[in-house]
Design a protein around this motif. Structure first.
Motif, short mmCIF file in Angstrom:
data_model
loop_
_atom_site.label_atom_id
_atom_site.label_comp_id
_atom_site.label_asym_id
_atom_site.label_seq_id
_atom_site.Cartn_x
_atom_site.Cartn_y
_atom_site.Cartn_z
N ASP A 268 -3.64 -6.87 -7.68
CA ASP A 268 -3.50 -7.48 -6.56
C ASP A 268 -3.08 -8.99 -6.52
OD1 ASP A 268 -5.71 -8.62 -6.94
OD2 ASP A 268 -6.88 -7.54 -5.80
N GLN A 269 -2.85 -9.51 -5.44
CA GLN A 269 -2.34 -10.76 -5.26
C GLN A 269 -3.36 -11.80 -5.90
OE1 GLN A 269 -3.05 -8.73 -2.73
NE2 GLN A 269 -4.19 -9.66 -1.14
N ASN A 270 -4.70 -11.33 -5.99
CA ASN A 270 -5.70 -12.26 -6.55
C ASN A 270 -5.99 -11.86 -8.18
OD1 ASN A 270 -6.25 -13.22 -3.98
ND2 ASN A 270 -7.60 -11.41 -3.48
N GLY A 271 -5.01 -11.06 -8.79
CA GLY A 271 -5.13 -10.82 -10.14
C GLY A 271 -6.14 -9.74 -10.49
N GLN A 272 -6.75 -9.05 -9.35
CA GLN A 272 -7.76 -7.92 -9.64
C GLN A 272 -7.11 -6.76 -9.92
OE1 GLN A 272 -11.15 -8.65 -9.86
NE2 GLN A 272 -10.15 -10.88 -9.62
N ALA A 273 -7.77 -6.19 -10.74
CA ALA A 273 -7.19 -4.67 -10.99
C ALA A 273 -7.26 -3.82 -9.80
CB ALA A 273 -8.06 -3.76 -12.40
N ALA A 274 -6.01 -3.00 -9.63
CA ALA A 274 -5.87 -2.16 -8.46
C ALA A 274 -4.97 -0.90 -8.78
CB ALA A 274 -5.04 -3.08 -7.32
N VAL A 275 -4.83 -0.29 -8.10
CA VAL A 275 -4.17 1.19 -8.41
C VAL A 275 -2.94 1.25 -7.09
CG1 VAL A 275 -4.15 3.77 -8.46
CG2 VAL A 275 -6.13 2.34 -9.17
N ALA A 276 -1.58 1.25 -7.68
CA ALA A 276 -0.57 1.45 -6.97
C ALA A 276 -0.37 2.82 -6.57
CB ALA A 276 0.88 0.64 -7.45
N PHE A 277 0.20 3.10 -5.45
CA PHE A 277 0.45 4.72 -5.17
C PHE A 277 1.75 4.72 -4.37
CE2 PHE A 277 -2.11 3.17 -1.76
CZ PHE A 277 -1.35 3.63 -0.59
N ALA A 278 2.36 5.88 -4.28
CA ALA A 278 3.72 6.02 -3.65
C ALA A 278 3.47 7.49 -3.14
CB ALA A 278 4.83 5.74 -4.54
N PHE A 279 3.98 7.72 -1.69
CA PHE A 279 3.86 9.03 -1.02
C PHE A 279 5.09 9.66 -1.28
CE2 PHE A 279 0.29 7.17 1.43
CZ PHE A 279 -0.69 8.08 1.10
N ASN A 280 5.28 11.02 -1.13
CA ASN A 280 6.32 11.58 -0.96
C ASN A 280 7.07 11.50 0.52
OD1 ASN A 280 4.91 13.17 0.74
ND2 ASN A 280 4.84 15.16 -0.83
N GLY A 281 8.18 12.05 0.95
CA GLY A 281 8.73 11.83 2.06
C GLY A 281 7.81 12.29 3.50
N SER A 282 7.10 13.25 3.20
CA SER A 282 6.18 13.87 4.30
C SER A 282 5.17 12.80 4.37
CB SER A 282 5.65 15.19 3.98
OG SER A 282 4.77 15.60 4.82
N GLY A 283 4.41 12.33 3.37
CA GLY A 283 3.27 11.67 3.29
C GLY A 283 3.70 10.18 3.80
N ALA A 284 5.08 9.69 3.44
CA ALA A 284 5.42 8.38 3.95
C ALA A 284 5.37 8.50 5.50
CB ALA A 284 6.74 7.93 3.30
N ARG A 285 6.03 9.39 6.01
CA ARG A 285 6.33 9.45 7.52
C ARG A 285 4.85 9.58 8.23
NH1 ARG A 285 10.34 13.04 5.87
NH2 ARG A 285 9.09 14.87 6.20
N LYS A 286 4.09 10.26 7.60
CA LYS A 286 2.51 10.28 8.25
C LYS A 286 1.93 9.01 8.25
CE LYS A 286 1.54 15.26 7.15
NZ LYS A 286 0.72 16.00 6.36
N PHE A 287 1.81 8.43 7.00
CA PHE A 287 1.26 7.03 6.80
C PHE A 287 1.85 5.92 7.68
CE2 PHE A 287 0.00 3.61 3.80
CZ PHE A 287 -1.54 3.67 3.80
N ALA A 288 3.36 5.98 7.69
CA ALA A 288 3.92 5.05 8.76
C ALA A 288 3.49 5.38 10.22
CB ALA A 288 5.51 5.28 8.52
N ASP A 289 3.23 6.51 10.64
CA ASP A 289 3.09 6.95 11.91
C ASP A 289 1.76 6.41 12.34
OD1 ASP A 289 3.45 8.21 14.48
OD2 ASP A 289 1.94 9.67 13.83
N VAL A 290 0.68 6.76 11.32
CA VAL A 290 -0.80 6.22 11.36
C VAL A 290 -0.97 4.87 11.54
CG1 VAL A 290 -3.01 6.38 10.27
CG2 VAL A 290 -1.57 8.38 10.49
N THR A 291 -0.31 4.13 10.48
CA THR A 291 -0.60 2.79 10.56
C THR A 291 0.27 1.98 11.85
OG1 THR A 291 1.49 2.25 9.08
CG2 THR A 291 -0.97 2.59 8.33
N THR A 292 1.25 2.72 12.35
CA THR A 292 1.96 2.15 13.45
C THR A 292 0.98 2.24 14.67
OG1 THR A 292 4.12 2.59 12.44
CG2 THR A 292 4.10 2.20 14.99
#
Length: 531
Positions: A268-292
């Protein structure tokens, strides 16, 4: 039968060349093998767990936990469907194997009944209605929802199949070579990882459910309410991260790890270990809707019913990408990424048995197997040569070619040789000798009956062929049954036996036939050497 036809000579010659070429890599040093041209065979036998050493694990899929989770989801699905259609309801609860709900407006009772019948459950072939749930109307505006009896069996079978594939992907990601992963019984999975000497490392990766969900945090619940267990309907309390010991979250996940397309270890921005992830199209739409819709609120990233991070949604996340932060080390972040990439297990796995075979013990087994094979082969060579003289020598040559062909075929197919497999190899040699004994004894009978040497030899092959085929076909059937229904050592024994049946038939009949034909052509004998 004893005519030296061209196709027989070609077949015998090619079988000898095949056996030598494809079994040779097993006795050559690795340096010599690496220096050989690429067009030459390089495959070696895969040694099984008992010969190479490694780890053995036996897991049981917790199908009861899976059933409990499905019942809990059925409650939440019922709640969601009724709320979405603004149908008033109450007394929604799970009672044993049944979900009950009371519709508050009698005028909308039939609407609720039809809605739940249409939208609840999943398709299930072979049952009335074609679904795995039944929705029944009861007195006093009540509705009863339950799974059909066939649903539990279908869920369990699907969970075991999915678990096997998930385990295979996880082990492959570790770089373990040729793991053996098989179903045992109805809900058990047997794992043999040859060369993997640390079962705890395997258990850390295999046994973790790795079910990732993104759930909204209910921040209306006070710490006092949490302590008293006063939770709003449709929520649950989960253990938290370093910032809070517990979180109250909505039971219904807004997005699940099933919709991930990739996960990798990052910082992450602080140099700490993290896990990056990516959704498929359906998951990206759901995630965008929820966070909006939930800007300024918190959502929980939940792994196996534990909150590993609960960030505030500052801005909508519309790209379908993000990172999971927490108390990670680079190694733990990499392991979590591996688990997320390989998919979640549908149900928890319980360890029923685990064993470790050391490399030294495996080497001792190889040595013992080689000695037993050598002693068994030598005893058979001595027997056939003493009993049948020159023709016994021809049978011994056929046995050597038989071994070379079996080893060559197993090397090409990358079949796994186990200690019981060596027993199957020895049994195969005995069956091959038995075929020659039948042929030679028949020759002797024909010669004693007054036939010429050539006629006696020819009739010996023709008349013994039926008995040889009967014996080998029964062995083949037994081997196929053991291979189909057995597992582990039984399967290794059966596979070697099945290969050996075909090679034994070929070598016992054709190789000795060609050698005896050459001998007749060269010497034109007046008497058989076995008469």
């Amino acid at each position: 039968m004893l005519t030296l036809s061209r196709w027989k000579i070609i077949a015998v010659t090619l079988s000898v060349i095949f056996g030598i070429l494809f079994s040779l890599p097993n006795v050559l040093p690795q340096k010599t093998l690496d220096a050989m041209p690429g067009w030459l065979p390089h495959q070696k036998l895969n040694l099984g767990l008992d010969l190479q050493g490694g780890s053995y694990l036996l897991y049981e899929v917790d199908t009861d936990a899976l059933h409990r989770e499905r019942l809990s989801n059925l409650v939440e699905d019922t709640r969601t469907q009724l709320r979405n259609e603004q149908i008033p309801f109450g007394e929604l609860a799970q009672q044993g194997e049944v979900v009950n709900v009371r519709i508050g407006d009698a005028a909308r009772y039939n609407d609720a009944l039809n809605l739940l019948r249409k939208n609840l459950g999943a398709p299930l072939a072979g049952v009335i209605g074609g679904k795995d749930v039944t929705v029944s109307g009861k007195d006093d505006n009540r509705i009863e929802i339950r799974f059909v009896p066939e649903a539990a069996k279908a869920d369990a079978a699907k969970a075991v199949d999915q678990s096997i594939e998930t385990i295979r992907r996880r082990i492959d990601s570790l770089g373990t070579k040729e793991p053996s992963i098989n179903r045992q019984g109805t809900n058990r999975i047997m794992i043999q990882a040859a060369g993997e000497s640390d079962p705890e490392r395997l258990k850390a990766v295999i046994g973790k459910t790795a079910k990732l969900t993104f759930q909204m945090v209910d921040e209306t619940v006070t710490p006092e309410d949490m302590q008293a267990g006063r939770l709003p309907p449709g929520t649950e309390m989960l253990p938290g991260d370093r910032f809070a010991p517990f979180y109250v979250v909505k039971k219904r996940a807004v997005v699940s790890g099933d919709e991930l397309t990739n996960a990798s270890q990052t910082f992450d921005q602080n140099g700490q270990a993290a896990v990056a992830f990516a959704f498929n199209g359906s998951g990206a739409r759901k995630f965008a809707d929820v966070t909006t819709r939930n800007r300024g609120k918190r959502f929980a990233i939940v792994l196996d019913k534990k909150v590993i991070s609960a960030p505030v949604i500052n801005d909508p996340i519309t790209g379908g990408n993000g990172i999971i932060t927490g108390s990670f080390t680079p190694q733990s972040a990499n392991e979590l990424a591996l688990l997320l990439r390989s998919g979640a297990l549908p149900a928890p796995l319980n360890v029923e048995d685990q064993r470790t075979v050391t490399a030294e013990l495996g080497a001792d087994a190889v040595k013992a197997g080689a000695i037993s094979l050598a002693v068994g082969a030598a005893a058979m060579f001595v027997f056939v040569i003493l009993a049948y003289g020159l023709f016994g020598g021809f049978a011994a040559i056929a046995l050597v070619v038989n071994v070379l062909m079996i080893v060559g075929i197993m090397s090409v197919t990358q079949a796994t040789l186990t200690f019981p497999g060596i027993a199957g190899l020895i049994l195969t040699l005995a069956v091959a000798v038995d075929a020659n004994v039948l042929i030679y004894e028949r020759m002797r009978d024909e010669a004693n009956a007054g036939r010429t040497p050539m006629a006696a030899a020819d009739h010996g092959y023709k008349l013994a062929l039926t008995s040889i085929l009967d014996a080998n076909i029964t062995s083949l059937i037994s081997g196929l049954i053991m291979f189909s229904f057995g597992s582990g050592p039984v399967k290794g024994f059966a596979w070697t036996l099945v290969i050996g049946v075909f090679t034994s038939l070929f070598t016992a009949i054709f190789i000795t036939q060609v050698l005896i034909g050459w001998w007749f052509k060269a010497t034109k004998p007046k008497k058989l050497p076995i008469a």
